[in-house]
Design an enzyme around this catalytic site. Structure first.
Site, PDB file in Angstrom:
ATOM      1  N   ASP A  74       3.619   0.913  -9.039  1.00  0.00           N
ATOM      2  CA  ASP A  74       4.750   1.084  -9.216  1.00  0.00           C
ATOM      3  C   ASP A  74       5.260   2.106 -10.169  1.00  0.00           C
ATOM      4  O   ASP A  74       4.649   2.476 -11.318  1.00  0.00           O
ATOM      5  CB  ASP A  74       5.773  -0.251  -9.507  1.00  0.00           C
ATOM      6  N   GLU A 139       4.356  -3.642 -13.207  1.00  0.00           N
ATOM      7  CA  GLU A 139       4.076  -3.088 -14.479  1.00  0.00           C
ATOM      8  C   GLU A 139       5.492  -2.515 -15.168  1.00  0.00           C
ATOM      9  O   GLU A 139       5.903  -2.985 -16.381  1.00  0.00           O
ATOM     10  CB  GLU A 139       2.980  -2.169 -14.676  1.00  0.00           C
TER      11      GLU A 139
END
Length: 383
Positions: A74, A139
């Site tokens: 991400d 994250e």
């Protein structure tokens, strides 16, 4: 003109990953691309989806010490796209750099991990030990359904990680000039100090919480929490947000809200932080409510097999003698280290992460692959 082979496998995979618009928590197919490559190299890949978050766990080998590559697919949103030199989700060569969202944080690192393992397995199909991947798409977000959930699952199974390389962008000026062998802890406090609302012309009938708060906030901000140690800077408190009042000039507010954060060393505990904050606030006679949110405990990997292999590999590949640091923010290493694993972060230069026109040096793309490959050879030699 590209300064590396346009057919370089790490460059090609980096481009493919950047093209997937994986704004947290959307993985946008990045993990499937990685799993397809790893499966072809003999890894057993296991998708692990928790709530809206995609993760995967992959391993190769059946016995011996386990070296895990960890990271996230991400990325943060691109922001104002008109401020970009090019489409943030199209890897574009600009001078000697490759520009795109996630280039440094951390899709070029993910590509290097995969290609290094492909090359290592091709050279050493019967290597000693085991290789693993722990990849999340949570994250950059709240980090509630990503690495922490995968680690919980592995712990329940009795799976033990011995060494972990996190591909976060650790370098500062040159690739490999700094690695992170730990991170400070992070805890957030939300403080509401209560007063008594009233007319500003009659302060004797009110109790101004802003006035009461200022000496206490100064005491919190200037408190010497600890002296740090060889690996950690002293613990520090920083106030990030102060809110009070209604934006009018004739009303004393009823309360003030203050949000603050402490980045803390291994010299102090969460319980100590909480009790000392309460003691300071009580010394100033405040009526208050204080709630806490712990982002992560501090962790440290002391010199040993992993750190030695990384430093030796950097020296051999780049000629640099890397600095070892615990500075910066938090990372998913905070979820992995408590299992007993040695955890070190090694990745690209971090000067443009989360910015418009995020970039990596084109020359560094194959170099990081070479670094990861050298580490694999040192820790998991051929049988």
């Amino acid at each position: 003109m590209s300064i590396i082979d346009p057919e370089d496998p790490t460059l090609a995979l980096t481009r493919a990953l950047i093209a997937r618009q994986s704004v947290t928590p959307d993985d946008a197919g990045c993990q499937q691309l990685m799993m397809d490559r790893l499966s072809a190299a003999g890894f057993i890949c296991e998708p692990m989806r928790f709530a809206e978050v995609d993760n995967f766990w992959a391993t190769r080998g059946t016995q011996g010490p386990l070296l895990v590559f960890a990271g996230h697919t991400d990325v943060v949103p691109p922001g104002d796209q008109s401020a970009w030199q090019s489409d943030p989700f199209h890897a574009t060569e600009v001078g000697t750099d490759l520009v795109g969202r996630g280039a440094a944080d951390m899709k070029a690192s993910l590509a290097a991990m995969v290609v290094a393992c492909e090359q290592f397995v091709a050279e050493h199909p019967h290597h000693s030990g085991r290789i693993g991947f722990l990849i999340t798409s949570d994250e950059e977000g709240p980090a509630k359904n990503g690495t922490i959930k995968v680690i919980d699952t592995l712990t329940e199974r009795g799976e033990q990680i011995d060494w972990c390389i996190v591909g976060e962008p650790s370098s500062t000026r040159q690739l490999g000039d700094l690695v992170k062998n730990g991170r400070r802890g992070s805890i957030n406090g939300t403080l509401v100090i209560h007063g008594t609302q009233g007319h500003i012309a009659y302060p004797h009938l009110a109790d101004n919480p802003i006035h009461r708060a200022l000496p206490a906030l100064h005491a919190l901000a200037t408190e010497q929490w600890d002296n740090g140690n060889t690996f950690f800077d002293p613990t520090a408190l920083q106030i990030s947000t102060v809110r009070s009042g209604r934006g009018v000039t004739n009303v004393i507010p009823a309360s003030i809200e203050v949000i603050f954060n402490l980045r803390f060393s291994t010299e102090i505990t969460v319980a100590d932080i909480k009790s000392r904050c309460d003691a300071i606030l009580q010394q100033h006679g405040l009526r208050y409510d204080l709630t806490w949110s712990l982002s992560g405990e501090p962790f440290l990997t002391e010199p040993g097999a992993l750190l030695d292999a990384i430093k030796d590999s950097i020296q051999a590949v780049t000629g640099l003698d890397p600095e070892v640091s615990t500075g910066g923010g938090t990372s998913d290493g905070r979820f992995i280290a408590p299992t007993g694993a040695q955890v070190v972060e090694l990745g690209h230069i971090n000067s443009t992460i989360h910015q418009c026109n995020e970039r990596v040096s084109m020359a560094d793309i194959p170099t990081l692959t070479a670094l990861y490959l050298a580490i694999l050879k040192r820790l998991l030699p051929a049988e």
